[in-house]
Design an enzyme around this catalytic site. Structure first.
Site, PDB file in Angstrom:
ATOM      1  N   HIS A  27     -16.018 -12.549   4.641  1.00 61.65           N
ATOM      2  CA  HIS A  27     -15.014 -12.966   6.046  1.00 61.65           C
ATOM      3  C   HIS A  27     -15.598 -12.930   7.500  1.00 61.65           C
ATOM      4  O   HIS A  27     -15.737 -11.707   8.059  1.00 61.65           O
ATOM      5  CB  HIS A  27     -14.050 -11.764   5.700  1.00 61.65           C
ATOM      6  CG  HIS A  27     -13.454 -11.465   4.490  1.00 61.65           C
ATOM      7  ND1 HIS A  27     -13.893 -11.067   3.404  1.00 61.65           N
ATOM      8  CD2 HIS A  27     -11.937 -12.020   4.136  1.00 61.65           C
ATOM      9  CE1 HIS A  27     -13.156 -11.092   2.382  1.00 61.65           C
ATOM     10  NE2 HIS A  27     -12.102 -11.566   2.898  1.00 61.65           N
ATOM     11  N   HIS A 274     -10.376 -17.023   7.829  1.00 61.85           N
ATOM     12  CA  HIS A 274     -10.343 -15.907   7.358  1.00 61.85           C
ATOM     13  C   HIS A 274     -11.439 -15.348   6.391  1.00 61.85           C
ATOM     14  O   HIS A 274     -12.090 -14.150   6.361  1.00 61.85           O
ATOM     15  CB  HIS A 274      -9.093 -15.519   6.760  1.00 61.85           C
ATOM     16  CG  HIS A 274      -8.759 -14.028   6.250  1.00 61.85           C
ATOM     17  ND1 HIS A 274      -8.639 -13.052   6.800  1.00 61.85           N
ATOM     18  CD2 HIS A 274      -8.598 -13.703   4.913  1.00 61.85           C
ATOM     19  CE1 HIS A 274      -8.359 -11.824   6.174  1.00 61.85           C
ATOM     20  NE2 HIS A 274      -8.453 -12.365   4.753  1.00 61.85           N
ATOM     21  N   GLU A 426       3.650  10.683  -0.406  1.00 63.23           N
ATOM     22  CA  GLU A 426       3.061  10.907  -1.442  1.00 63.23           C
ATOM     23  C   GLU A 426       1.293  10.209  -1.418  1.00 63.23           C
ATOM     24  O   GLU A 426       0.357  10.536  -1.480  1.00 63.23           O
ATOM     25  CB  GLU A 426       3.221  10.730  -2.980  1.00 63.23           C
ATOM     26  CG  GLU A 426       4.206  11.618  -3.623  1.00 63.23           C
ATOM     27  CD  GLU A 426       5.743  11.479  -3.043  1.00 63.23           C
ATOM     28  OE1 GLU A 426       6.598  11.992  -3.712  1.00 63.23           O
ATOM     29  OE2 GLU A 426       5.833  10.203  -2.496  1.00 63.23           O
ATOM     30  N   HIS A 487      12.074  10.934 -13.994  1.00 65.85           N
ATOM     31  CA  HIS A 487      11.268  12.403 -13.660  1.00 65.85           C
ATOM     32  C   HIS A 487      10.119  12.852 -14.822  1.00 65.85           C
ATOM     33  O   HIS A 487       9.331  13.506 -14.409  1.00 65.85           O
ATOM     34  CB  HIS A 487      12.114  13.372 -12.795  1.00 65.85           C
ATOM     35  CG  HIS A 487      12.474  13.106 -11.811  1.00 65.85           C
ATOM     36  ND1 HIS A 487      13.187  12.028 -11.443  1.00 65.85           N
ATOM     37  CD2 HIS A 487      12.233  13.794 -10.522  1.00 65.85           C
ATOM     38  CE1 HIS A 487      13.530  12.082 -10.194  1.00 65.85           C
ATOM     39  NE2 HIS A 487      13.104  13.154  -9.560  1.00 65.85           N
TER      40      HIS A 487
END
Length: 696
Positions: A27, A274, A426, A487
């Site tokens: 890149h 890019h 998280e 859960h």
């Protein structure tokens, strides 16, 4: 900008172009556009000694837009950063020589496609997955604040380093960056500076097809100091922005830099800049635009290396020398604290660190492994002062709060506390812990196992980097009960175990929890995941069963057949081990000899010598049953083609625990039924005990 400034910036650009072109991969566009900003930071501001790249109070530079790695390789080469070995000894050779740069992206090159921690000195963290670098930098900045809070004294300001992270449009789009930025703003991390390389181009095109928000306004809402540089090529404007950061004492800083991807090339400001080399003609045209020799590759003009030596080299050496002198005086005044710091840097533990770990007597009622883990963690943390951590807003449930006198909370007005409040983030929690581990603290974070999915990318990086981060997960099975399948983890254990280098522990009782922590605390180059129960598990009577120290080998014979020659082997982890013991007793009443094997850590067991593994799982005994309240994926290698598995093949259900265990077959009755079926099938096939030469 002086002539040497311009020459140095363009030298960096030339090396970047040539490395990508020679590799025919990479890149080039981003390094071309942001090179003046990176140069200004390194040459005029970064407190970093190339001769000692692991000096504890160095500023950290994180290349979050890791696809631009060739920019970092060029800077490491031109500044002469020294290599460091795995024992933290600085070597005489450079971290990145010119030949390394010429082998960019090739096998075994010290210049891989993205920055890799531990592989190339001067890389502070592995980056590439966008957003991870900036999120990890928050952990580094928090660690810096904690180190200052614990160890600085009025006459000895040992820690005041800053953390810089260079990010692109992609980083700003990733959710983990937003989680981490919110946390950094809350804590007022004034030692943190993110540089937003706004070149407005991604792989698919210009960012206006997907990303039109006001990033500066978003960060102001997070509580950040925000400043803007209109043109990345204006070094004096860039310098003013860094001075603004240095002057800020209450907030982290975002510097929004408007750059031109592929600057000076025929594809400037185009998505074509890019992810592809410019091509030979494009490279020559760009070099002509920059005033560099068009046909000379990997060209470093006379005076450029000396210029870097006079800048970052001289500044870094002076700062590091002064710091070492200060630390020597600190050692005389505060020997115990100095000893802590030296051990921390070597990832060593204090003498007697495990002497106070609790002993849990046999108890048929027992306690949840999250409960026993919390007790062990508190005992351990009192003897390892740099053990620090928290949870994603779940410490009352995960039992990870440090409750002893003086533990305290890490807060904006008091960063010396040991308890982190990471919020319902998280992914950022795991990344922050990575940053702290990279700063040589021993950090942990915790959450429910089901939500480990939100953090997988950062957990994977902890394994890739070989850092001793500790990921603690509770509510490990359908034992969550009435909360239901949203859960109740099923596939999460298999996913964690699939990560190379991550040690996954699922202890069966309080005794195994103690031994798990004994192993985990001593790790230096491996992360660990602790998978713990919500419900109480019996504390096993080790006077009649094998010692829990077998955890260190990953798996062990917990209860053998009376004759030592089992007809069937019951293998289990966690809460299912006590179930296997119950089934063993029932089978014994029918005259069937069963062995129970506890497998708390597959990774450690698989590392044991073949002789030991065959002792635990004799190849001749093919009647084996694997029992675990999770996906059965991976268990085949232990039970074999002739074995059976009692596990989860669907998602769970919302119901009381006992009803769930019955529904999904986690009962003594089901285990004994399967054992009888396996033995009957072998008898039918003519594989009796007598025919195998086993004593009756």
């Amino acid at each position: 900008m002086t002539d040497l400034d311009a020459l140095s910036v363009n030298t960096v650009r030339g090396l970047c172009m040539d490395a990508v072109q020679q590799a025919d991969s990479g890149h080039p566009g981003t390094p071309m556009g942001i090179a003046p900003v990176a140069y200004t930071l390194w040459q005029r501001f970064l407190r970093f000694d190339p001769q000692d790249p692991i000096w504890p109070n160095r500023d950290r530079f994180v290349l979050s837009e890791g696809h631009a790695s060739v920019l970092l390789w060029s800077l490491l080469h031109l500044t002469g950063v020294r290599a460091v070995d795995p024992d933290y000894e600085v070597l005489g050779r450079p971290s990145v020589g010119l030949d390394d740069l010429k082998s960019f992206r090739q096998l075994d090159s010290r210049c891989p496609g993205h920055p890799e921690y531990r592989w190339t000195s001067g890389v502070e963290t592995t980056t590439g997955p966008l957003g991870q670098g900036v999120a990890t930098s928050v952990g580094m900045a928090m660690a810096g604040r904690w180190l200052a809070g614990r160890y600085n004294r009025d006459d000895f300001p040992l820690f005041d380093f800053d953390v810089y992270a260079l990010a692109g449009d992609g980083c700003m789009m990733e959710g983990v960056a937003s989680e981490a930025a919110s946390l950094a703003g809350h804590h007022g991390l004034s030692n943190l500076c993110w540089i937003y390389d706004s070149n407005r181009v991604t792989i698919e095109g210009h960012t206006d097809i997907t990303f039109t928000e006001d990033v500066a306004a978003r960060f102001l809402a997070y509580g950040w100091n925000v400043t803007t540089v209109a043109d990345a090529n204006e070094l004096e404007a860039v310098e003013r922005a860094f001075h603004s950061f240095r002057a800020e004492s209450e907030r982290p800083t975002l510097i929004v830099v408007h750059s031109h991807i592929g600057y000076g090339s025929p594809v400037e400001d185009s998505p074509k800049a890019h992810g592809s080399p410019f091509g030979p003609d494009g490279v020559r045209a760009t070099k002509r635009f920059l005033g560099m020799p068009a046909d000379e590759d990997f060209f470093v003009p006379d005076g450029v290396r000396d210029w870097f030596d006079q800048g970052i080299g001289a500044r870094g050496a002076a700062l590091r020398t002064a710091w070492q002198e200060r630390f020597d005086a600190y050692r005389a005044a505060w020997p115990d604290l100095a000893d802590e710091l030296e051990r921390m840097q070597r990832r060593e533990l204090p003498d007697g660190w495990d002497s106070g770990l609790p002993d849990f007597p046999a108890d048929p009622k027992g306690l949840a492994t999250r409960e026993s883990s919390g007790q062990v963690l508190n005992a351990l943390a009192q003897r390892v002062p740099w053990l620090i951590g928290g949870s994603a807003d779940l410490s009352p449930s995960t039992k990870t709060r440090l409750t002893f006198d003086g533990a305290g909370d890490f807060e904006p007005d008091d960063p010396s506390g040991r308890n982190l409040h990471l919020g319902i983030r998280e992914h950022a929690s795991a990344a922050v812990v990575n940053g702290m581990a990279l700063t040589k603290l021993r950090p942990f974070w915790s959450g429910f196992l089901i939500f480990s999915d939100y953090a997988k990318a950062a957990i994977r990086l902890s394994a890739l980097m070989e850092i001793p981060a500790v990921h603690i997960f509770t509510h490990d099975s359908i034992g969550v009960g009435e909360d239901g399948p949203t859960h109740q983890p099923v596939e999460q254990l298999a996913g964690l175990r699939a990560m190379p280098g991550l040690l996954v522990f699922r202890p069966c009782d309080a005794g195994e929890v103690v031994e798990t922590w004994r192993v985990v605390a001593a790790l230096r180059h491996e992360p660990a995941a602790l998978v713990l129960s919500r419900q109480a598990l019996p504390t096993l009577d080790r006077s009649r069963l094998a010692a829990a120290s077998g955890v260190a080998r990953g798996g062990y014979v917990l209860a053998d057949a009376p004759s030592g020659e089992p007809q069937v082997i019951l293998l289990a982890t966690g809460s299912e081990v006590s179930l296997a013991l119950s089934a063993r007793d029932e089978l014994a009443g029918e005259g069937i000899e069963a062995r129970v094997v506890s497998l708390p850590c597959w990774e450690l067991f698989d590392r044991q010598p073949r002789e030991y593994r065959d002792q635990v799982l004799p190849p001749a005994v093919t009647a084996r049953i694997g029992i675990e309240q999770a996906s059965t994926f991976g268990w085949d290698r232990y039970v074999g083609d002739g074995g059976a598995l009692i596990g989860m093949h669907t998602y769970g259900a919302s119901a009381p625990l006992k009803q769930l265990l019955t529904k999904f077959g986690f009962t003594t009755q089901r285990i004994t039924e399967v054992a009888r079926e396996l033995l009957a099938a072998r008898t039918h096939a003519g594989i009796s005990r007598e025919e195998r030469g086993v004593r009756p």
